[in-house]
Write an enzyme that holds these catalytic residues in place. Structure first.
Site, PDB file in Angstrom:
ATOM      1  N   ASP A   1      -8.731  -4.350  -6.872  1.00 38.92           N
ATOM      2  CA  ASP A   1      -8.422  -3.433  -5.783  1.00 38.92           C
ATOM      3  C   ASP A   1      -9.292  -2.188  -5.890  1.00 38.92           C
ATOM      4  O   ASP A   1      -9.100  -1.352  -6.772  1.00 38.92           O
ATOM      5  CB  ASP A   1      -6.938  -3.060  -5.838  1.00 38.92           C
ATOM      6  CG  ASP A   1      -6.439  -2.384  -4.563  1.00 38.92           C
ATOM      7  OD1 ASP A   1      -7.261  -1.754  -3.887  1.00 38.92           O
ATOM      8  OD2 ASP A   1      -5.239  -2.497  -4.264  1.00 38.92           O
TER       9      ASP A   1
ATOM     10  N   HIS B   1      -7.588  -4.898  -2.096  1.00 36.70           N
ATOM     11  CA  HIS B   1      -6.334  -4.357  -1.577  1.00 36.70           C
ATOM     12  C   HIS B   1      -5.641  -5.307  -0.607  1.00 36.70           C
ATOM     13  O   HIS B   1      -4.425  -5.256  -0.447  1.00 36.70           O
ATOM     14  CB  HIS B   1      -6.621  -3.025  -0.883  1.00 36.70           C
ATOM     15  CG  HIS B   1      -5.418  -2.166  -0.688  1.00 36.70           C
ATOM     16  ND1 HIS B   1      -4.578  -1.814  -1.728  1.00 36.70           N
ATOM     17  CD2 HIS B   1      -4.900  -1.578   0.427  1.00 36.70           C
ATOM     18  CE1 HIS B   1      -3.596  -1.056  -1.258  1.00 36.70           C
ATOM     19  NE2 HIS B   1      -3.774  -0.894   0.041  1.00 36.70           N
TER      20      HIS B   1
ATOM     21  N   SER C   1       0.846  -1.185   0.000  1.00 38.77           N
ATOM     22  CA  SER C   1       0.000   0.000   0.000  1.00 38.77           C
ATOM     23  C   SER C   1       0.890   1.245   0.000  1.00 38.77           C
ATOM     24  O   SER C   1       1.684   1.436  -0.912  1.00 38.77           O
ATOM     25  CB  SER C   1      -0.966  -0.046   1.176  1.00 38.77           C
ATOM     26  OG  SER C   1      -1.947   0.948   1.062  1.00 38.77           O
TER      27      SER C   1
END
Length: 862
Positions: free
Chosen positions: A776, A809, A699
């Site tokens: 995502d 994600h 991330s």
């Protein structure tokens, strides 16, 4: 990328059923590093490996070959010289080192404020829910004993969580959850009569609609349940269990209008949860957030593998999300209040100050917190879209009139010192008493550059009545609880150390500050207070094996709640890598915290590979003295590497000067600190091999990995692994991005410099890995696709990429939660073994793609 914050303070906390808890634990264990913010290293990552013995490989092989090679040795558990078992992937993945941490639901009684009984609900291993009381430790009543599933109309439903009403007469059963976004889901809700054990659906006239409920909350008086379906709010009057009365409160809900339910960006970045409904303490009013997403652009996400592998569609499923990217239109948010006594929905007038603020216009305001400060007043926290202007509105909604109105009580401006206001949900209500004429609240304010507590009374006050804490340290997550009887405020702070968490109290007048936990002990504590704050579930989370105790703060007594003795016995049989904590001084006398994990049988005279694990997002923190057998531990044990984490500038709990330096310029100072720290290890430690150095993150950490490789050009870090990275901040959501970068229009140069853009620099890196899920919804796959396209245009080929179909994600769809760590582990093994040193590269043959004739092609058939 939102931070981890505690949510609802005024609503009961759901208690997981045993089956649900075990299921959630396993899922959490496999994906824990994939959560958006990846803010700290947690207890464990369960990866499917044992002791891996790979011979040196001279020729390049596929990842699959290596993974299969690893698994041939999956069940080997060799003992080392001291007779202990070296830490392995398989042992971690099996949950061997997962501590038993229990949750409880504290019950609020009519007398909790003045006579806290310490009533709580806890679930046992057989999914039975027991009511217990700390004032009567022999009392134990079964409230629910139907097990993990219920049957209704010949259909079985899996009970995934249970919330009990404050009067303990009913329970809300959440069944058969269907995942939506990070926090949200759709589910079937059933009401359970504790006395008769009867069960009925929340929507009793349609079992189909009952399975589509997005949210349900029991009112504080236990007589009503508010819920959301199709983005409209309903209330069920359940005072007569067998004759519930339903009232529809809103009727304009649609794919564009959200009532009582956050849209994507508010769920992810603002409320960090799935609710936008707030009951008043007396249950006479329900505040509803209304979001108009008409002008918010939609982002399409194709899903390729949602159906059964043997029966898949020829076309992907395309889901469109209302997703505001930096610089684009945000949802227009508003509040309405339903009066349950008069059965009317109340709105502010168009002339109200809430709609006519000179600093924050209606199209760009963010409503970041809502809390009732009495039965007829509610505090609404508002910022501008760039989060550097803060206003507190006090909305009054008296029951004897159909009108509501607001005033601005506080105004704070962070523009002059390049600051911002983080989104928090930590304000707590302080009721009036014989000693105090007015209600009030405790909030966080800036005191000389650090986050501290202040008491405001009455709620409309523009200045604090008392500043409760101060110093070169920070209060964490606001006030934790307030004891009406003793007038004490409890809080967690970093006063001893920014990488520890201890509990303190202070009187409401700012006097008599006390330590609740032993600050001489290195510790990280989590807390859960009873409704009257007399009792505390104190969870010691590390650095040693976690345990829990129940404390009576009035009697100064405590009771063991969980001990994890079995885990301690297990740890005694394993050889676990050593963790070292400390700080180092970088250039310009900059002091940063670090955590270092050393290989088993560490010998400082040897040379070891070095891996930096990074996150680095604004206000985040990776380093904590909490118990963790983590991915870093696995790499240290299995790959014989030194693993280091450094919380550089921009991270949290060190004051605003340390944090705010990244404003408008993400990816600069954070990168400099990672490179400087790595050089410190290489040049000063003496046990690092400078040719085997790597950095990795997920991330924001994936973004940091790429930005660090871009800046460093392979001089310090030879390898990198980037998972689900942002590569251009114009591609990320507006609420998070603009808080730190302003808008692209306001900060063109900043956005240009903060994106990953010097692609030629990657040619100096030995090799790097990119991984991303195509589904995502948070950091869109578009980030990696645009990055790869730029690499192609610049002739950069020294990288590998792995794509996870339909994974979000967290990367866990269709076994991806296992595969992602298999790939990371094996790729890093290859890098440290020198396998990538001999891979043929075209980078040395061409300086840039402009030297290639556009008409050049290779004859595939000759």
């Amino acid at each position: 990328m939102s931070s981890f914050e505690s949510y609802h303070k005024e609503h009961p906390i759901p208690i997981k059923s045993t089956t649900s808890w075990k299921y959630i634990s396993l899922i959490t264990i496999t994906i824990i590093y994939g959560t958006t913010l990846l803010l700290f290293q947690v207890n464990s990552l369960y990866i499917n490996h044992k002791q891996v013995r790979l011979q040196n490989i001279n020729n390049y092989q596929s990842n699959n070959d290596l993974i299969n090679d690893c698994h041939e040795n999956l069940f080997l558990e060799p003992s080392n010289e001291n007779g202990k078992i070296p830490l392995t992937f398989q042992a971690v993945r099996n949950g061997t080192f997962y501590p038993n941490i229990k949750d409880i639901q504290w019950i609020q009684t009519p007398n909790s404020l003045t006579d806290d009984s310490g009533d709580y609900i806890v679930v046992d291993d057989d999914s039975n829910y027991y009511l217990k009381s700390l004032q009567n430790d022999t009392s134990s009543t079964i409230l629910y004993d139907l097990g993990d599933s219920i049957n209704y109309e010949n259909k079985s439903y899996l009970v995934e969580s249970i919330t009990f009403s404050n009067d303990l007469k009913i329970a809300l059963l959440t069944c058969n959850k269907v995942h939506n976004w990070r926090h949200s889901y759709f589910a079937s809700y059933f009401i359970y009569n504790v006395e008769t054990k009867e069960i009925q659906p929340l929507i009793f006239n349609s079992i189909d609609d009952n399975s589509k409920i997005a949210l349900a909350i029991i009112s504080p008086d236990s007589q009503k349940i508010s819920y959301v379906i199709d983005n409209n709010v309903y209330i069920n009057d359940i005072s007569d269990f067998n004759n519930a009365i339903t009232k529809q409160i809103t009727s304009d809900g649609s794919s564009e209008i959200f009532n009582g339910k956050p849209d994507w960006v508010y769920e992810e970045e603002v409320f960090e949860g799935d609710s936008a409904l707030w009951w008043s303490p007396d249950s006479n009013h329900l505040l509803i957030l209304r979001s108009n997403d008409t002008e918010v652009p939609t982002f399409p996400i194709p899903y390729f593998v949602q159906e059964d592998a043997n029966n898949r569609s020829s076309y992907p499923i395309v889901e469109e999300i209302k997703y505001p990217k930096a610089g684009f239109s945000n949802p227009i948010v508003d509040i309405v209040i339903y009066d349950t006594k008069n059965e009317v929905l109340k709105s502010l007038s168009s002339e109200d100050p809430f709609y006519n603020d000179k600093d924050i216009d209606n199209y760009n305001k963010l409503i970041t917190e809502v809390i009732w400060v009495g039965n007829q007043q509610v505090l609404v926290r508002v910022t501008n879209r760039e989060s550097d202007i803060l206003k507190i509105f006090i909305v009054s909604c008296p029951s004897d009139t159909l009108e509501i109105n607001s005033i601005v009580s506080r105004f704070e401006d962070g523009r002059n010192d390049k600051s911002w206001f983080e989104i928090t949900h930590n304000t707590i209500f302080i009721p009036k008493s014989e000693k105090r004429q007015y209600n009030g609240y405790i909030d966080m304010i800036d005191v000389n550059g650090y986050d501290h507590l202040a008491y405001f009374s009455p709620p409309a006050s523009s200045e604090p009545k008392v500043i409760l804490t101060s110093g070169d340290w920070e209060v964490v997550n606001g006030a934790a609880a307030y004891d009406f009887v003793t007038d004490e405020v409890y809080y967690v702070s970093t006063e001893k150390s920014s990488i520890e968490r201890h509990i303190y109290s202070v009187n409401l007048d700012g006097s008599n500050k006390k330590n609740i936990t032993d600050v001489e002990l290195e510790a990280w504590y989590d807390i859960s207070f009873s409704k009257g704050a007399r009792y505390l579930l104190l969870s010691y989370m590390g650095p040693d094996v976690p345990n829990q105790r129940l404390l009576d703060l009035h009697e100064n007594s405590s009771y063991e709640f969980s001990s994890n003795d079995d885990l301690q016995n297990t740890l005694d049989t394993y050889d676990i890598p050593q963790n070292n904590y400390g700080n180092i001084t970088l250039d310009d006398d900059l002091i940063v915290n670090y955590k270092e994990t050393l290989p088993l049988n560490f010998d400082p005279s040897k040379k070891y590979p070095l891996l930096f694990f990074v996150y680095g997002g604004p206000g985040s923190q990776l380093i904590s003295k909490s118990f963790a057998i983590s991915f870093s531990s696995i790499i240290a044990a299995e790959l014989n590497a030194v693993v280091v984490t450094v919380d550089g500038r921009g991270t949290g709990f060190r004051g605003k000067k340390f944090r705010n330096i990244v404003r408008d310029n993400l990816g600069n100072h954070e990168v400099l600190d990672q490179v400087a720290a790595a050089k410190y290890w290489i040049n000063n430690k003496g046990y690092i091999d400078p040719e085997r150095t790597a950095i990795w993150g997920w991330s924001y950490g994936g973004y940091m990995t790429l930005k660090t490789l871009e800046y460093d050009q392979g001089k310090t870090f030879k390898y990198g692994m980037s998972v689900a990275p942002v590569t251009d901040w114009k591609l990320y959501d507006s609420v998070y991005t603009e808080r730190y970068m302003h808008t692209p229009e306001q900060n063109f140069e900043g956005y240009n410099g903060s994106r990953v853009h010097n692609f030629e620099n990657f040619k100096g890196v030995k090799r790097f890995l990119l991984m991303h899920g195509t589904g995502d919804d948070n950091v869109h796959f578009q980030n990696s696709m645009q990055f790869i396209d730029s690499l192609d245009l610049n002739g950069v080929e020294n990288y590998d990429m792995y794509v996870f179909p339909d994974s979000d994600h967290s990367i866990r769809w269709h076994n991806a939660g296992t595969i992602v760590y298999d790939r990371l582990f094996v790729w890093l093994k290859r890098a440290f073994d020198g396998e990538f040193d001999n891979i043929y590269s075209f980078n040395s043959l061409k300086k840039n793609m402009n030297e290639i004739d556009e008409e050049f092609f290779i004859n595939l058939y000759g």
